[in-house]
Enzyme design. Sequence first.
Site, mmCIF file in Angstrom:
data_model
loop_
_atom_site.group_PDB
_atom_site.id
_atom_site.type_symbol
_atom_site.label_atom_id
_atom_site.label_comp_id
_atom_site.label_asym_id
_atom_site.label_seq_id
_atom_site.Cartn_x
_atom_site.Cartn_y
_atom_site.Cartn_z
ATOM 1 N N GLU A 107 -7.826 67.213 14.903
ATOM 2 C CA GLU A 107 -7.302 66.285 13.884
ATOM 3 C C GLU A 107 -5.896 65.834 14.254
ATOM 4 O O GLU A 107 -5.143 66.578 14.885
ATOM 5 C CB GLU A 107 -7.220 67.017 12.534
ATOM 6 C CG GLU A 107 -8.434 66.881 11.658
ATOM 7 C CD GLU A 107 -8.444 65.574 10.864
ATOM 8 O OE1 GLU A 107 -7.732 64.617 11.237
ATOM 9 O OE2 GLU A 107 -9.178 65.518 9.873
ATOM 10 N N ASP A 108 -5.511 64.658 13.784
ATOM 11 C CA ASP A 108 -4.139 64.203 13.953
ATOM 12 C C ASP A 108 -3.197 64.915 12.998
ATOM 13 O O ASP A 108 -2.145 65.404 13.390
ATOM 14 C CB ASP A 108 -4.038 62.675 13.784
ATOM 15 C CG ASP A 108 -4.711 62.161 12.502
ATOM 16 O OD1 ASP A 108 -5.321 62.957 11.762
ATOM 17 O OD2 ASP A 108 -4.626 60.947 12.251
ATOM 18 N N ASP A 111 -3.180 67.177 5.662
ATOM 19 C CA ASP A 111 -2.339 66.887 4.509
ATOM 20 C C ASP A 111 -2.914 67.663 3.312
ATOM 21 O O ASP A 111 -2.647 68.857 3.176
ATOM 22 C CB ASP A 111 -2.375 65.343 4.382
ATOM 23 C CG ASP A 111 -1.553 64.756 3.279
ATOM 24 O OD1 ASP A 111 -0.549 64.114 3.578
ATOM 25 O OD2 ASP A 111 -1.947 64.892 2.123
ATOM 26 N N PHE A 160 5.685 60.290 5.185
ATOM 27 C CA PHE A 160 4.631 59.514 5.830
ATOM 28 C C PHE A 160 5.029 59.244 7.278
ATOM 29 O O PHE A 160 6.087 58.674 7.544
ATOM 30 C CB PHE A 160 4.364 58.205 5.089
ATOM 31 C CG PHE A 160 3.110 57.535 5.551
ATOM 32 C CD1 PHE A 160 1.868 57.990 5.121
ATOM 33 C CD2 PHE A 160 3.154 56.481 6.443
ATOM 34 C CE1 PHE A 160 0.699 57.402 5.570
ATOM 35 C CE2 PHE A 160 1.985 55.872 6.901
ATOM 36 C CZ PHE A 160 0.759 56.336 6.457
ATOM 37 N N ARG A 173 -0.315 52.739 16.021
ATOM 38 C CA ARG A 173 -0.923 53.914 16.662
ATOM 39 C C ARG A 173 -0.447 54.061 18.099
ATOM 40 O O ARG A 173 -0.487 55.130 18.680
ATOM 41 C CB ARG A 173 -2.450 53.780 16.695
ATOM 42 C CG ARG A 173 -3.108 53.749 15.324
ATOM 43 C CD ARG A 173 -4.630 53.823 15.488
ATOM 44 N NE ARG A 173 -5.344 53.434 14.286
ATOM 45 C CZ ARG A 173 -5.625 54.250 13.276
ATOM 46 N NH1 ARG A 173 -5.242 55.517 13.321
ATOM 47 N NH2 ARG A 173 -6.289 53.824 12.224
HETATM 48 P P1 IMP Z 1 -6.235 65.171 4.246
HETATM 49 O O1 IMP Z 1 -7.711 65.104 3.985
HETATM 50 O O2 IMP Z 1 -5.450 64.845 2.992
HETATM 51 O O3 IMP Z 1 -5.785 66.449 4.881
HETATM 52 O O4 IMP Z 1 -5.920 63.935 5.130
HETATM 53 C C1 IMP Z 1 -5.822 63.944 6.470
HETATM 54 C C2 IMP Z 1 -5.892 62.506 6.971
HETATM 55 O O5 IMP Z 1 -5.032 61.640 6.224
HETATM 56 C C3 IMP Z 1 -5.373 62.448 8.366
HETATM 57 O O6 IMP Z 1 -6.391 62.683 9.296
HETATM 58 C C4 IMP Z 1 -4.779 61.053 8.446
HETATM 59 O O7 IMP Z 1 -5.782 60.128 8.812
HETATM 60 C C5 IMP Z 1 -4.316 60.753 7.046
HETATM 61 N N1 IMP Z 1 -2.869 61.012 6.863
HETATM 62 C C6 IMP Z 1 -2.303 61.998 6.130
HETATM 63 N N2 IMP Z 1 -0.972 61.952 6.170
HETATM 64 C C7 IMP Z 1 -0.664 60.910 6.984
HETATM 65 C C8 IMP Z 1 0.584 60.363 7.453
HETATM 66 O O8 IMP Z 1 1.705 60.828 7.141
HETATM 67 N N3 IMP Z 1 0.479 59.303 8.284
HETATM 68 C C9 IMP Z 1 -0.713 58.751 8.666
HETATM 69 N N4 IMP Z 1 -1.901 59.246 8.266
HETATM 70 C C10 IMP Z 1 -1.873 60.308 7.420
HETATM 71 MG MG MG Z 2 -7.441 61.474 10.323
#
Ligand code: IMP
Ligand code: MG
Length: 182
Positions: A107-108, A111, A160, A173
Amino acid sequence: MRRDFSQTEIVPENYSLLIAEQTICERLEELGAQIAEDYAGTKPILIGVLNGGFIFLADLIRYINIDLEIDFIRISSYGDARESSGHIKVLKPLSADIKDRAVLVVEDIVDSGLSVQFLENLMSAFGPSMLRFATLLNKPSKRQVDIKIDYIGFDIEDKFVVGYGLDDAQIKRNLRSIYVVG
Ligand code: IMP
Ligand code: MG
């Protein structure tokens, strides 16, 4: 000699540098060595989570010195919004058969943790022999669900962030470093 190429043309004034390219590179070397050790003898499948995870996966595998395969999955939860909607769909399913295989999901950023929880439920149903998660970035203060991440590049604050695969409404990106949007 490597030319200095700071990408000033596409870094807006309200972006501030959070993690420089070189720092990412050094961390990947450490993570790659650890993953190679942990997955030794398994020929793992690394699964990049599109779109954000594609650069991290591409760079990380070049620091994992064991034989491995790759695949991708694409899920959606955010659209162009900056907060998780909580409704996750599979937009591109896996191509590989992961039954009895050692899997590492890449994963990138994690959150709320909802995406990882969703992926864990989805993938464990296919019966992998090993299922772990790696993320380049982790925002521990945003967590809504209890999940385990096995490999974390950097813990960051609740800001963010963009670049190195992460987008701001689909663009940016291609920034080589990671920036906070001010
Ligand atoms: P989660 O399901 O809330 O953990 O979301 C994870 C996904 O939200 C990541 O794989 C990103 O695609 C997106 N995301 C969460 N925070 C950021 C951020 O600060 N910048 C860009 N994308 C984010
Ligand atoms: Mg993602």
